[in-house]
Design a protein around this motif. Structure first.
Motif, mmCIF file in Angstrom:
data_model
loop_
_atom_site.group_PDB
_atom_site.id
_atom_site.type_symbol
_atom_site.label_atom_id
_atom_site.label_comp_id
_atom_site.label_asym_id
_atom_site.label_seq_id
_atom_site.Cartn_x
_atom_site.Cartn_y
_atom_site.Cartn_z
ATOM 1 N N THR A 335 0.835 -1.202 0.000
ATOM 2 C CA THR A 335 0.000 0.000 0.000
ATOM 3 C C THR A 335 0.869 1.252 0.000
ATOM 4 O O THR A 335 0.609 2.213 -0.731
ATOM 5 N N GLY A 338 2.445 1.458 -3.542
ATOM 6 C CA GLY A 338 1.471 1.786 -4.582
ATOM 7 C C GLY A 338 0.908 3.192 -4.447
ATOM 8 O O GLY A 338 0.747 3.911 -5.430
ATOM 9 N N SER A 339 0.654 3.610 -3.210
ATOM 10 C CA SER A 339 0.023 4.913 -3.017
ATOM 11 C C SER A 339 0.988 6.060 -3.279
ATOM 12 O O SER A 339 0.582 7.217 -3.307
ATOM 13 N N TRP B 36 -4.496 1.743 -4.799
ATOM 14 C CA TRP B 36 -3.565 1.782 -3.657
ATOM 15 C C TRP B 36 -3.752 3.063 -2.870
ATOM 16 O O TRP B 36 -3.598 3.083 -1.656
ATOM 17 N N GLU B 39 -6.581 2.515 -0.687
ATOM 18 C CA GLU B 39 -6.183 1.623 0.407
ATOM 19 C C GLU B 39 -5.379 2.410 1.448
ATOM 20 O O GLU B 39 -5.586 2.254 2.652
ATOM 21 N N ARG B 42 -7.637 4.427 3.426
ATOM 22 C CA ARG B 42 -8.370 3.610 4.378
ATOM 23 C C ARG B 42 -7.498 3.313 5.591
ATOM 24 O O ARG B 42 -7.958 3.298 6.723
ATOM 25 N N ASN B 116 -16.967 -7.440 -1.642
ATOM 26 C CA ASN B 116 -15.556 -7.200 -1.927
ATOM 27 C C ASN B 116 -15.167 -7.973 -3.176
ATOM 28 O O ASN B 116 -15.145 -9.199 -3.169
ATOM 29 N N HIS B 118 -12.383 -8.410 -4.529
ATOM 30 C CA HIS B 118 -11.114 -9.144 -4.438
ATOM 31 C C HIS B 118 -11.334 -10.532 -3.860
ATOM 32 O O HIS B 118 -10.858 -11.526 -4.396
ATOM 33 N N THR B 119 -12.052 -10.566 -2.742
ATOM 34 C CA THR B 119 -12.229 -11.847 -2.078
ATOM 35 C C THR B 119 -13.495 -12.539 -2.542
ATOM 36 O O THR B 119 -13.731 -13.679 -2.209
ATOM 37 N N LYS B 121 -16.415 -11.970 -1.555
ATOM 38 C CA LYS B 121 -17.208 -12.279 -0.374
ATOM 39 C C LYS B 121 -17.918 -11.027 0.075
ATOM 40 O O LYS B 121 -17.488 -9.929 -0.215
ATOM 41 N N GLN B 123 -18.622 -8.570 2.973
ATOM 42 C CA GLN B 123 -17.950 -8.237 4.213
ATOM 43 C C GLN B 123 -18.702 -7.119 4.906
ATOM 44 O O GLN B 123 -19.316 -6.276 4.270
ATOM 45 N N GLN B 127 -16.426 -1.373 11.313
ATOM 46 C CA GLN B 127 -15.021 -1.531 11.685
ATOM 47 C C GLN B 127 -14.834 -1.150 13.140
ATOM 48 O O GLN B 127 -15.317 -0.109 13.588
#
Lengths: 472, 625
Positions: A335, A338-339, B36, B39, B42, B116, B118-119, B121, B123, B127
């Protein structure tokens, strides 16, 4: 031929320049990662950056010492040096473990990792041993002795245990390959045990590096395509092992390979082509089936770790939800990288890879590439990859211009050890290599690695500067 | 053997590794960079949106109609909770242990799940490290009892929020209310996040974009332990929240409140417009509700169902959406169209022939003015017949088709039978029938004027909203034109919307209005007029009553009482329409005095007609439940 009196007469300024550049990049990155507003000076020895600068100074001093000593000394004392290193590796096993490994030889707050220095000792002894015999003399024994020189420190390192350094020692196989060492005598003995087979030479034993490559390739492919159970439309309700895909693939490759060999070889050799095909097929099946079975019997968390690396499935994102942390380090490092984007977030602006935010663990040592890439972006990371590649190619160039075989073997050892570190370290930061904790040479924080890599390189520079004096 | 060529194997290994890494880095940092970055956001770069308080609303006299009041949320972060003593905590916030646990579960599962890719699934969105409101919308008083003890319960903290407040408790159907944005609204507009407020009705909804302002954004770098580490890149990307400019209404909130009081215990509407600008001075929908009842989730959950179930439907904005037959008020327009079409002149007389249609006792109307004054049904029957059947073709059926379309066209120019472009949602168009409408209803060639004659006197298929009717009053006041009625006078100092500054001209010439307006004056001020009860001392008022017969499922109900008016006659300040349902009385009995009180209040600033006021306020009409 005039003996060169000057210390720097044949000094390779290019290699030294790149060395300095990498060290400087490393220190600035550590400064960014570990920046403490209370001690903003880069010379504050309470902080990582100050200490790293100190290690750089010590390393340069050690480099100077290496230069002042005649290179013949290292050759002459290669066995004592090697034994000294082994002694340290034994000694370290009696130290209290740090993070589950007895890798640190401590003197108060000051500690070194003998594993780092064992690489140099091994390289010197291997160079000495391999330059002592003519290639024509090589036989099973020379290979075994060479292997033993590598294997003893590996064994001791495995006891620490330090998987990263252990893996790095296999770099010497490349050196052996370059020098033409062959496993043929050993392989032949084994192969010819099979009734009806009588080979005079095998390609396998000679070209073990390409073979090794093929083996690794087969293992990875087996794990990836064998992972999912096979369901065929012809057999509704039946579930077959995913391994049958691999079997089918090997079978077809073998058949095609056999046909190609039949076409290439003369008729008399047809039988040989058949034998090679059968043997190759049998060995590959043996290998891949073994890997497949072994993988299935692995404990869950190890399996997960391998699956994650292979990209068979990705870890569930979401902080706090990362189960056993198998993918935590890798996904955080990726991460950060990439970021960074094309131009990066700017110096000291890394939000993921910094000690302060602590999202990427070990981002001053094993994962130091991630803050670099996050702050400098693709421009920076590309520069670093090019710089290391250039550095490695420069060492190969230096190696190839040596008249002395000793020098060349040593130079190749340095090149391959650095290559391993570079490939594994950056590879794990970008998700191409499983997590193996080894430092990025000349870049990562840490005295032992800074000193050992510096000594390694200065010794190479020394040997290179005296290359015209050496005869073999 | 020479192995020098093997160096190329090694060089190849090195170069390929370098290339591979370069490509992978390019892919990660240039091609796939957005993923990314998301991400990273996040994980470490928290984007915190700071919504500004919504714009404040003022009435035409600068009185605050809608303001913001500070409230508190009690936030919860599960990750930071350490050995939560649910009993003690429950005691602090007034809950049982089970209720506390149930609330935590509600938060966890209420967040829903996402897919998601990616998975592959589903989710949960929940959080552990994120803050969620455990209790919402606590007052400063409630919060001050909790805050001193919060240090015993790590993972809980207070957060300031603001909510609407209505100092006048009036005009609920104009102002609307706020509610949390629905998932569809969140998906539709990136502005909204979960639990964000959005205008749900009235002008809060219509001017949502102006009301909400611009969110501020703060980028914060957080550590793996969720501590704030500092602002991201020294706040380079941070923006401050910008509150929307104050919204100034044409509304007179005092007049609005007065009108609501007049209509208490009655169903009906009052719409008052300033004719010279089209600004709506008051729009009373009765019954209404206190807008403070729908402030915040807690209140909405409690009060909304009650309001929905109330048989008097207080949430229904009658002036905009209730379509009534206009009754005799409609005659004003019939007379105007008749004169403009030159099928009558201002001095045309028609006998009050009760055999055609019922009427009350009055002298025969000798002119348009008298016809308006007496509200003579047979007169307007004759006028409308002449408009609809002008004799342009031989067939009276075909003639009626042509005639009604001419008639409907006039009606549209009065803003009838179409939705006004008023700045509020929930408007309805009413109904002005045309040939298409009747052909569909009766079949082509099956109807002529005599079939549809009730439209002459504003009954039958004709339907108007009270807002449209008030606009007709404004047209009368202006003698032939109107500005589209609107609520918002100005946002900040931007002035009215451009389309509210364009005069809409009716198809009737100004010269004809005088005769009708004079008739309207006589309705109020002359003996024989129907709205004597609307007289106010010293103010010349023009009006027209209406008494609307109405049926539910064919059963005759009590008549609606209607009155439209404007005052003063010259240089009018206010135009008004009043509609009171099922009074049983005529327009002159209930609607006219009510309208006069509003006019008196607006023009003179106080009401001296105390008796009249008391009579209207105390009356309980419209089958009130």
């Amino acid at each position: 031929m005039r003996k060169n009196d000057s210390i720097t007469g044949n000094f390779d300024w290019i290699l030294f320049g790149v060395y300095l550049l990498l060290v400087a990049f490393g220190v600035t990155t550590i400064y960014s990662v570990a920046y403490n507003p209370d001690n903003p000076s880069i010379f504050s020895f309470d902080e990582m950056y100050g200490r790293q600068l100190m290690w750089v100074a010590v390393s340069l001093f050690l480099g100077l010492l290496v230069f002042l000593i005649d290179s013949e000394i290292y050759r002459k004392f290669s066995i004592p040096i090697y034994i000294f290193c082994l002694g340290l590796l034994v000694l370290v096993l009696f130290m209290p473990p740090i993070n589950g490994a007895r890798a640190w030889l401590g003197f108060g707050s000051f500690g070194i990792q003998p594993g780092e220095f064992a690489k140099i000792g091994t390289a010197i002894l291997l160079s000495n041993y391999m330059s002592s015999f003519n290639v024509k003399q090589q036989n099973g024994q020379t290979v075994l002795v060479s292997l033993a020189i590598i294997a003893v420190p590996m064994l001791l390192i495995m006891l620490q245990p330090d998987a990263g350094t252990f893996v790095v020692f296999t770099a010497f196989l490349f050196v052996m390959y370059r020098e033409g060492l062959t496993f043929d005598p050993i392989v032949l003995k084994l192969v010819n045990l099979i009734p009806g087979v009588k080979f005079k030479s095998t390609w396998v034993g000679t070209h073990f590096i390409p073979i090794l490559f093929v083996v690794v390739f087969l293992i990875v492919i087996t794990l990836i395509i064998g992972h999912k159970p096979l369901v065929l439309d012809y057999f509704p309700g039946q579930v077959f092992s995913g391994y049958w895909r691999m079997f089918a693939a090997l079978l077809s490759v073998t058949v095609i390979g056999y046909l190609v060999m039949r076409w290439m070889f003369s008729k008399r050799e047809g039988r040989r082509a058949f034998t090679i095909a059968i043997l190759g097929f049998a060995l590959s099946v043996l290998l891949t089936a073994g890997v497949h079975t072994a993988f299935k019997s692995l404990p869950y968390h190890q399996k997960t770790r391998i699956e994650l690396w292979l990209g068979i499935y990705e870890a569930e994102p979401g902080t706090g939800n990362v189960g056993d942390g198998a993918d935590y380090n890798r996904s955080r490092a990726m991460t950060a990288v990439g970021s960074g984007g094309f131009t990066g977030k700017g110096y000291r602006e890394a939000s993921v890879a910094s000690i302060k935010t602590a999202h990427v663990p070990e981002c001053e040592t094993d994962f130091i590439f991630s803050p670099w890439a996050e702050e400098r972006g693709f421009l920076g990371s590309a520069v670093l990859v090019i710089l290391y590649t250039f550095f490695l190619l420069r060492i190969i160039t230096i190696a190839e211009r040596q008249r002395s075989k000793y020098n060349r073997v040593y130079a190749y050892s340095v090149a391959m050890i650095l290559f391993y570190h570079f490939a594994i370290n950056i590879g794990m930061n970008i998700g191409l290599v499983p997590i193996i904790g080894i430092p990025l040479p000349l870049f990562s924080y840490g005295g032992s690695s800074m000193m050992s890599f510096s000594i390694m390189i200065f010794l190479l520079l020394k040997l290179d500067s005296q290359r015209k004096d050496a005869l073999n | 053997m020479n192995f020098d060529a093997r160096r190329y194997v090694i060089v190849t290994f090195i170069v390929i590794t370098g290339l591979m890494y370069g490509i992978k880095l390019f892919y990660m940092q240039v091609v796939d960079v957005e993923n990314w970055k998301l991400e990273a956001q996040r994980i470490a770069e928290k984007r915190k949106e700071i919504p500004p308080p919504r714009a404040v609303v003022f009435d035409r006299n600068g009185k605050k109609v809608v303001e913001n009041k500070t409230y508190y949320n009690l936030m919860m972060v599960e990750e930071d909770m350490v050995g939560l003593d649910t009993v003690a905590f429950g005691k602090l916030v007034g809950m049982t242990k089970d209720e506390v646990l149930a609330r935590i579960d509600e938060i966890k599962f209420g967040e829903g799940k996402y897919y998601n890719p990616h998975t592959k699934k589903k989710q949960t969105n929940y959080q552990r490290i994120r803050p969620y409101p455990f209790l919402k919308e606590l007052t400063a008083d409630e919060m001050s009892k909790i805050v001193p003890h919060l240090d015993r319960f790590p993972g809980f903290y207070e957060e300031i929020t603001s909510m609407r407040n209505y100092p006048y408790a009036s005009g609920a159907n104009i102002l609307g209310y706020l509610a949390e944005a629905t998932q569809a609204e969140i998906d539709n507009d990136k502005f909204y996040k979960r639990a964000d407020k959005i205008g749900r009705a009235g002008i809060e909804r219509f001017y949502e974009v102006e009301f909400r302002g611009e969110k501020g954004v703060k980028y914060i770098v957080t550590s793996a332990r969720q501590n704030n580490v500092g602002s991201f890149e020294d706040g380079k990307y941070d923006t401050t929240a910008v509150q929307g400019d104050g919204i100034i209404l044409g509304l007179d909130i005092e007049l609005q409140a007065y009108g609501e009081k007049l209509l208490q215990n009655k169903k009906g509407c009052i719409v008052a417009i300033e004719p010279s600008t089209g600004e709506i001075l008051a729009m009373v929908s009765s019954p209404s509700y206190d807008p403070n009842l729908l402030v915040g989730r807690k209140n909405i959950n409690k009060n909304y169902p009650k309001l929905v179930e109330d048989p008097n439907i207080p949430l229904f904005p009658r002036p905009l959406a209730s379509e009534y037959m206009p009754g005799s008020t409609f005659k004003l327009i019939q007379a105007l169209i008749g004169m403009q079409e030159e099928v009558i002149s201002h001095d045309s007389g028609f006998p009050c022939n009760k055999s055609i249609v019922g009427c009350h006792n009055h002298p025969n109307a000798q002119s348009v003015t008298q016809a308006v004054q007496y509200s003579c049904n047979p007169y307007f029957y004759a006028v409308t017949r002449r408009i609809i059947q002008q004799g342009k073709v031989k067939s009276s059926f075909r003639d009626s088709e042509i005639g009604i379309d001419i008639w409907a066209n006039y009606m549209h120019s009065f803003g009838l039978g179409l939705k006004l472009n008023t700045d509020i949602t929930g408007l309805r168009a009413g109904n002005i029938p045309d040939s298409k409408y009747y052909n569909k209803w009766y079949g082509k060639g099956n109807w002529k004027f005599s079939t549809i004659r009730s439209i002459s006197i504003g009954q039958g298929e004709v339907q108007l909203t009270p807002l449209q009717l008030a606009n007709v009053a404004a047209i009368m006041a202006n003698r032939g034109w109107y500005y589209t009625p609107h609520f918002v006078k100005s946002i900040g100092d931007r002035g009215p919307r451009i389309d509210y500054t364009i005069k809409n001209k009716t198809l009737v010439d100004r010269k004809y209005f005088g005769y009708v307006v004079e008739g309207m004056r006589r309705v109020v001020h002359e003996p024989g007029g129907t709205a004597a009860m609307a007289r106010i001392p010293n103010i010349v008022m023009c009006g027209k009553t209406g008494t609307v017969e109405n049926y539910i499922h064919g059963v005759k109900q009590k008549n609606h009482s209607v009155f439209i008016a404007f005052a003063p006659m010259n240089n009018p300040k206010i135009a008004i329409a009043v509609f009171i349902e099922n009074t049983g009385g005529g327009g002159g009995t209930w609607a006219a005095p009510a309208a006069s009180l509003v006019i008196e209040k607006y023009i003179t600033g106080e009401v001296k007609s105390i008796e009249k006021e008391k009579r209207i306020m105390d009356a309980e009409l419209s089958n009130w439940k």
